[in-house]
Design an enzyme around this catalytic site. Structure first.
Site, short mmCIF file in Angstrom:
data_model
loop_
_atom_site.label_atom_id
_atom_site.label_comp_id
_atom_site.label_asym_id
_atom_site.label_seq_id
_atom_site.Cartn_x
_atom_site.Cartn_y
_atom_site.Cartn_z
N HIS A 82 0.76 -1.29 -0.04
CA HIS A 82 0.10 0.01 -0.10
C HIS A 82 1.12 1.25 0.04
O HIS A 82 1.98 1.20 0.85
CB HIS A 82 -0.84 -0.02 1.17
CG HIS A 82 -1.84 1.17 1.47
ND1 HIS A 82 -3.21 1.14 0.52
CD2 HIS A 82 -1.49 2.43 1.82
CE1 HIS A 82 -3.50 2.40 0.91
NE2 HIS A 82 -2.74 3.23 1.77
N ASP A 161 -14.68 3.39 8.85
CA ASP A 161 -13.51 4.20 8.42
C ASP A 161 -13.99 5.22 7.39
O ASP A 161 -13.95 6.66 7.33
CB ASP A 161 -12.55 3.49 7.73
CG ASP A 161 -11.49 4.29 7.16
OD1 ASP A 161 -10.79 5.15 7.78
OD2 ASP A 161 -11.28 4.36 5.78
N ARG A 168 -13.81 13.54 9.44
CA ARG A 168 -12.39 14.01 9.74
C ARG A 168 -12.24 15.08 8.65
O ARG A 168 -11.78 16.24 9.04
CB ARG A 168 -11.59 12.94 9.50
CG ARG A 168 -11.11 12.23 10.78
CD ARG A 168 -10.71 10.88 10.34
NE ARG A 168 -9.06 11.37 9.90
CZ ARG A 168 -8.48 10.23 9.47
NH1 ARG A 168 -8.90 9.37 9.06
NH2 ARG A 168 -7.10 10.68 9.07
N SER A 183 -6.96 4.34 9.94
CA SER A 183 -7.72 4.14 8.56
C SER A 183 -7.11 3.31 7.81
O SER A 183 -7.68 2.47 7.06
CB SER A 183 -7.88 5.60 8.28
OG SER A 183 -8.40 5.64 6.65
N LYS A 187 -8.48 -0.82 6.54
CA LYS A 187 -8.99 -1.43 5.22
C LYS A 187 -7.97 -2.56 4.77
O LYS A 187 -8.34 -3.58 3.94
CB LYS A 187 -8.92 -0.19 4.08
CG LYS A 187 -10.02 0.68 4.36
CD LYS A 187 -9.86 1.85 3.40
CE LYS A 187 -8.93 3.05 4.27
NZ LYS A 187 -9.03 4.36 3.82
N1 URA Z 1 -5.54 7.40 3.41
C1 URA Z 1 -6.52 6.58 4.41
O1 URA Z 1 -7.03 5.72 3.79
N2 URA Z 1 -7.08 7.27 5.53
C2 URA Z 1 -6.43 8.52 5.85
O2 URA Z 1 -6.89 8.67 6.90
C3 URA Z 1 -5.40 8.95 5.25
C4 URA Z 1 -4.74 8.46 4.02
#
Ligand code: URA
Ligand code: CA
Length: 434
Positions: A82, A161, A168, A183, A187
């Site tokens: 990622h 999220d 946010r 976050s 995922k």
């Molecule tokens: N990418 C994400 O998936 N979440 C964040 O909070 C910031 C970048």
């Protein structure tokens, strides 16, 4: 349990328990906690931070708020990769087939681009007829058969999220390390990874502007991974200038193909080999990073990585001959050169500004619903440290509209040229693991 008490506890700098965090995430996802209370808690986290245990708890609670992808039908250790988001970041298109060509299974879920950073799924759609919507069963079959499949992220991945991220975004709490780290990791965990390699970008074009901040984010994610039983390695890489030369979907596919042929830009190739080596080590296919690096270099030079890429394209319905003839990719009507107005050295290529210029051409999305033009973008001819003469081509704009004066200006403003040769920048700042 009362949300009021939890907000107060975090406001006063205490650590929340696993039960409290689970309560917050479950109740907020079920719309039993109002946005104003959740906003207050997020702001308290922003100021007070979270200890490792809280971050791991938050990650798991968000991961469990929706689908949990089960990859157990795939043999071997599933390693996900990622990136925290860059400009012209074509690494997934290279690393995925490169690693898969050694027999390591790559079951990748990717996203679409938003704003000035691109997404792998959009890039792949530049390949004629290639489909990224597969059933979970087909996805798993393809990985077992070809070692590689790439699909769009499930709509129901970590919905907690998704809701929290939107909140946010409007409450000035995006930039909090425990929130970013949980976050991203929620995922990755929901999408079934056994182990994770993270590319944390730092510099102008990244979330984390300083190396120290990037290291803190990397450390948080590595410790979350450890806390939830997933081996995680993070590399910190430079995003002071776009990666490689190409920015834009079809243009980046072309660049990925060049790289898979061993003829790619130096920085992109180096980053792909570095990330790929970490994946190979976590997948236990090599004992050391050096051994893995050698192995992947051979896969590039022998054409095996490119062969795996072609098999993957065919399996997902696309035309694999694009790998031999990239002119089959979508092409913009106009190619317009941007030339230097003075002699000197390139000292800076502001990644974010170049990403925004590509966005303005139509290569990216302003909003979730924008339609993107896969053919357009920017190809750099120079990188930081290169010498230039007045009149040299700095970049080529690929556009479907000939009136690009404003974009030309934007590019010229953000490719800085000075008399003095700049100091060389490291591409990889650090590798963090536990
Ligand atoms: N990418 C994400 O998936 N979440 C964040 O909070 C910031 C970048
Ligand atoms: Ca690129």
């Amino acid at each position: 349990m009362r949300m009021y008490d939890i907000i107060q506890k975090k406001r006063d700098g205490e650590a929340l328990s696993t039960k409290e965090i689970n309560f917050v995430i479950e109740a907020y996802t079920a719309e039993q906690i109002p946005d104003y209370q959740m906003s207050a808690l997020l702001m308290a986290i922003y100021f007070q931070g979270m200890i490792d245990q809280e971050q791991a708890d938050l990650t798991l609670a968000m991961a469990h708020s929706g689908d949990l992808i089960d990859l157990s039908a795939i043999e071997g250790i599933k390693v996900d990769k990622h990136s925290t988001g860059g400009v012209g970041d074509t690494t997934t298109l290279v690393v995925a087939p490169l690693v898969a060509s050694t027999g390591v299974p790559v079951a990748k879920m990717s996203g679409r681009g938003l704003g000035h950073t691109g997404g792998t799924i959009d890039k792949l759609e530049a390949i004629p007829n290639l489909k990224t919507e597969l059933t979970n069963e087909t996805f798993i079959d393809h990985v077992n058969e070809h070692k590689l499949a790439i699909i769009g992220q499930s709509q129901h991945l970590a919905p907690a999220d998704k809701r929290i991220y939107s909140l946010r975004d409007v409450t000035a709490t995006v930039n909090a390390i425990p929130l970013i780290a949980s976050s991203i990791m929620s995922k990755k965990i929901a999408s079934g990874a056994d182990a994770i390699v993270l590319d944390v970008k730092t510099g102008d074009g990244a979330f984390m502007k300083s190396v120290d901040d990037a290291k803190a984010l990397a450390k948080a994610m590595v410790s979350i991974g450890h806390g939830v039983g997933r081996k995680t390695t993070a590399i910190i890489s430079n995003m002071d200038q776009p990666l490689g030369f190409a920015i834009g979907n079809a243009l980046e596919v072309r660049e990925a193909i060049d790289t898979l042929k061993g003829k790619g830009p130096k920085d992109l190739t180096e980053l792909c080999l570095t990330l790929g080596s970490q994946v190979i080590v976590l997948a236990k296919r090599a004992k050391s990073v050096d051994e893995a690096y050698q192995m992947l270099t051979v896969q590039l030079e022998s054409g095996q990585a490119l062969k795996t890429f072609k098999q993957f394209i065919r399996a997902q319905g696309g035309d694999p001959t694009v790998a031999d003839d990239p002119d089959l990719l979508p092409k913009a009507d106009y190619q317009i050169d941007v030339t230097s107005q003075k002699d000197g050295y390139v000292t800076n290529i502001v990644a974010q500004a170049l990403g925004e210029a590509a966005l303005a051409l139509g290569a990216g999305r302003d909003t979730k619903d924008s339609v993107i033009d896969l053919s357009v973008g920017i190809v750099l001819h120079k990188k930081i440290g290169d010498s230039v003469k007045k009149g040299d081509v700095l970049a080529t704009i690929h556009a479907n509209d000939a009136s690009v004066e404003r974009i030309k200006k934007q590019i010229l403003t953000h490719i800085h040229i000075k008399k003095e040769k700049p100091a060389e920048l490291p591409l990889i700042y650090d590798v963090m693991t536990l």
